[in-house]
Design a protein around this motif. Structure first.
Motif, PDB file in Angstrom:
ATOM      1  N   GLY A   1       6.645 -10.984 -16.154  1.00  0.00           N
ATOM      2  CA  GLY A   1       6.519  -9.535 -16.044  1.00  0.00           C
ATOM      3  C   GLY A   1       5.053  -9.172 -15.889  1.00  0.00           C
ATOM      4  N   TYR A   2       4.674  -8.509 -14.826  1.00  0.00           N
ATOM      5  CA  TYR A   2       3.274  -8.127 -14.673  1.00  0.00           C
ATOM      6  C   TYR A   2       3.136  -6.841 -13.872  1.00  0.00           C
ATOM      7  N   THR A   3       1.934  -6.284 -13.959  1.00  0.00           N
ATOM      8  CA  THR A   3       1.660  -4.994 -13.330  1.00  0.00           C
ATOM      9  C   THR A   3       0.602  -5.180 -12.245  1.00  0.00           C
ATOM     10  N   GLU A   4       0.793  -4.489 -11.154  1.00  0.00           N
ATOM     11  CA  GLU A   4      -0.164  -4.577 -10.047  1.00  0.00           C
ATOM     12  C   GLU A   4      -0.336  -3.175  -9.485  1.00  0.00           C
ATOM     13  N   THR A   5      -1.539  -2.847  -9.065  1.00  0.00           N
ATOM     14  CA  THR A   5      -1.771  -1.538  -8.452  1.00  0.00           C
ATOM     15  C   THR A   5      -2.290  -1.748  -7.038  1.00  0.00           C
ATOM     16  N   VAL A   6      -1.700  -1.036  -6.095  1.00  0.00           N
ATOM     17  CA  VAL A   6      -2.148  -1.113  -4.700  1.00  0.00           C
ATOM     18  C   VAL A   6      -2.455   0.313  -4.243  1.00  0.00           C
ATOM     19  N   CYS A   7      -3.646   0.524  -3.688  1.00  0.00           N
ATOM     20  CA  CYS A   7      -4.030   1.865  -3.254  1.00  0.00           C
ATOM     21  C   CYS A   7      -4.326   1.899  -1.759  1.00  0.00           C
ATOM     22  N   HIS A   8      -4.038   3.014  -1.154  1.00  0.00           N
ATOM     23  CA  HIS A   8      -4.427   3.260   0.227  1.00  0.00           C
ATOM     24  C   HIS A   8      -4.834   4.729   0.298  1.00  0.00           C
ATOM     25  N   ASN A   9      -6.032   4.996   0.798  1.00  0.00           N
ATOM     26  CA  ASN A   9      -6.570   6.356   0.819  1.00  0.00           C
ATOM     27  C   ASN A   9      -6.381   7.046  -0.528  1.00  0.00           C
ATOM     28  N   ASN A  10      -5.597   8.141  -0.579  1.00  0.00           N
ATOM     29  CA  ASN A  10      -5.498   8.894  -1.825  1.00  0.00           C
ATOM     30  C   ASN A  10      -4.355   8.476  -2.727  1.00  0.00           C
ATOM     31  N   LEU A  11      -3.558   7.533  -2.254  1.00  0.00           N
ATOM     32  CA  LEU A  11      -2.347   7.169  -2.986  1.00  0.00           C
ATOM     33  C   LEU A  11      -2.515   5.839  -3.705  1.00  0.00           C
ATOM     34  N   CYS A  12      -2.190   5.845  -4.975  1.00  0.00           N
ATOM     35  CA  CYS A  12      -2.157   4.585  -5.708  1.00  0.00           C
ATOM     36  C   CYS A  12      -0.738   4.311  -6.177  1.00  0.00           C
TER      37      CYS A  12
END
Ligand code: NAG
Ligand code: NAG
Ligand code: NAG
Length: 453
Positions: free
Chosen positions: A262-273
């Motif tokens: 179980g893990y957490t990842e964040t991916v962002c593009h421009n203004n959206l995360c």
């Protein structure tokens, strides 16, 4: 005594029937058929719908090729609506004389039980149309069974926000051109109906908001209850062979080793995360690489460029830098104990869950929450015990980035693939492909020319 029970039972059944009948508002029908058949073949199905007491029937769109036969088709459908005694809704192309040119116009046209045309919603095919323009407001019509419908073309549910819908609860939607091989946006239609909890009678099926979707065989018929269903149903999806390569997304590969804990990842593009939490159980060797993806930019659809915000998980056959080749999987051998996707979107109430899986997902295993705090635009989608997930995501709109496209389009290109829009749209790749083909052709032609010299 037996007789007494019988009477009680009989009364019960009658009572239940009365309750059910009083709730029934109208009966909707949809004919699912390609338009390659001659018009006359519709006759039997329209009569069949009439015999089944269908109140309103949506027919598949006619193709642009039929634009010259507009009058003939209109008079045929008028006659059919009258003879079968039902409302008919369809989509017709019309060739209109404009100065000395022909202009092609798309029409959503509605006939009442007497065969009169009660609503026409016209849209020009190109944005360089000189003699026709799109109406600025939703086109609506009221029926003799007391329901007011909004008339939509397929792109409307993508282009407009909820205000455009004027609080109506019932919609008919047509406008897919079967001949151009365009997908019918079945998936998005059901999600749109689900999120807004409205009835949407479309070529892809009858979607009854939180009550789920229905589509079966040649003719789908459903009674629409006055109170919409409250049982949440996962917008379910027909399997579409995905092959496109979304390259404009920001991708991060799903780490299957980490996700088994179980893990957490964040991916962002421009203004959206987009925040992903993933917990998996590997059930065998897999050649699928999952990609966690974010997209916040402008995409073309129809005559417009629109702001799109997506958070998604894709099953990729191969994942390379910023592209994911989608494979034709049925079984990915990855079991998701839990996936949750949360995004900080720009606009409130403009997000839709999209699920594409080859396995059934029970209703209880799906949660979609677009109201995480009153001021918040955080939206979350959560799946537990999901198998064979090919695509999963939240499709969002950012209306502030919309503009009219500067490019005009020919007839066949004026249709759009909303499915593609939601998940990928690789114009560049396509252009490259065409260019490679043309180059090969140029080489071949050059050799030929050289030989002749
Ligand atoms: C519309 O008008 C513009 C300029 O007047 C012209 O260039 C164009 O060809 C016209 N389009 C059609 C479809 O008639
Ligand atoms: C997936 O299932 C369909 C229908 O059951 C089948 O036709 C297709 O060959 C399968 N594809 C793969 C890659 O197994
Ligand atoms: C979403 O979060 C990122 C990172 O915290 C931030 O830069 C961005 O402005 C946020 N977007 C919105 C619409 O709040």
């Amino acid at each position: 005594m037996k007789f007494f029970y019988f009477v009680i039972c009989f009364m019960c059944v009658n009572f239940l029937e009365a309750v059910c009948l009083s709730e029934r508002t109208y009966r909707a029908g949809v004919l699912h058929l390609g338009r390659e058949l001659p018009i006359k073949d519709d006759e039997s199905v329209i009569y069949e719908a009439g015999k089944m007491h269908v109140d309103i029937l949506v027919l598949p769109s006619y193709s642009a090729k039929d634009s010259g036969n507009y009058d003939e088709i209109v008079s045929f459908l008028s006659k059919m609506a009258k003879q079968a005694g039902l409302y008919i809704v369809t989509h017709l192309y019309e060739s209109v004389k404009c100065h000395h040119n022909d202009e092609i116009v798309r029409n959503n046209i509605v006939f009442d039980r007497k065969g009169s045309v009660v609503s026409v919603y016209r849209n020009p095919v190109s944005n360089f149309a000189n003699c026709s323009s799109s109406p600025s407001e939703l086109v609506e019509f009221t029926t003799d069974f007391g329901i007011t419908f909004g008339s939509l073309m397929m792109e409307d549910i993508i282009l407009h926000d909820v205000q455009y819908m004027k609080g109506l609860k019932n919609f008919v939607m047509t406008g897919a051109d079967a001949e151009a091989g365009v997908l019918d946006a079945a998936q998005f239609s059901s999600s749109w109906s689900y999120v807004n909890d409205v009835v949407l009678i479309s070529e892809s099926g009858i979607h009854t908001g939180k009550g789920g979707s229905k589509s079966s065989g040649r003719l789908t018929v459903t009674d629409i209850q006055s109170g919409l269903g409250s049982k949440p149903v996962v917008p379910s999806v027909p399997v579409i062979n995905p092959s496109q390569v979304p390259s404009q997304y920001i991708f991060r590969p799903l780490n299957l080793e980490a996700s088994s804990q179980g893990y957490t990842e964040t991916v962002c593009h421009n203004n959206l995360c987009c925040e992903f939490y993933v917990k998996t159980k590997n059930t065998g060797p897999t050649d699928v690489s999952y990609g966690l993806a974010a997209f916040d930019d402008v995409r073309p659809i129809s005559r417009y460029n629109i702001g799109v915000q997506n958070c998604a998980v894709f099953a990729c056959a191969s994942l390379y830098k910023r592209s994911c080749n989608l494979g034709p999987y049925n079984n990915t051998n990855v079991y998701f104990e839990k996936i949750s996707i949360t995004g900080n979107f720009t606009k409130q109430k403009a997000q839709y869950p999209i699920i594409h899986s080859t396995s059934m997902l029970p209703t209880e295993n799906f949660k979609f929450d677009s109201n995480l705090g009153s001021q918040s635009t955080r939206v979350a989608l959560e799946i537990v015990d999901g198998q064979n997930i090919l695509k999963l995501g939240i499709f969002g709109r950012d209306f502030s980035k919309d503009s009219e496209s500067i490019f005009t389009q020919s007839n066949s290109e004026s249709t759009y693939d909303i499915y593609e829009l939601i998940f990928n749209d690789d114009v560049q790749e396509f252009v490259d492909y065409v260019w490679i083909r043309i180059r090969i052709l140029i080489v071949v032609v050059s050799i030929y020319v050289l030989e002749m010299m």
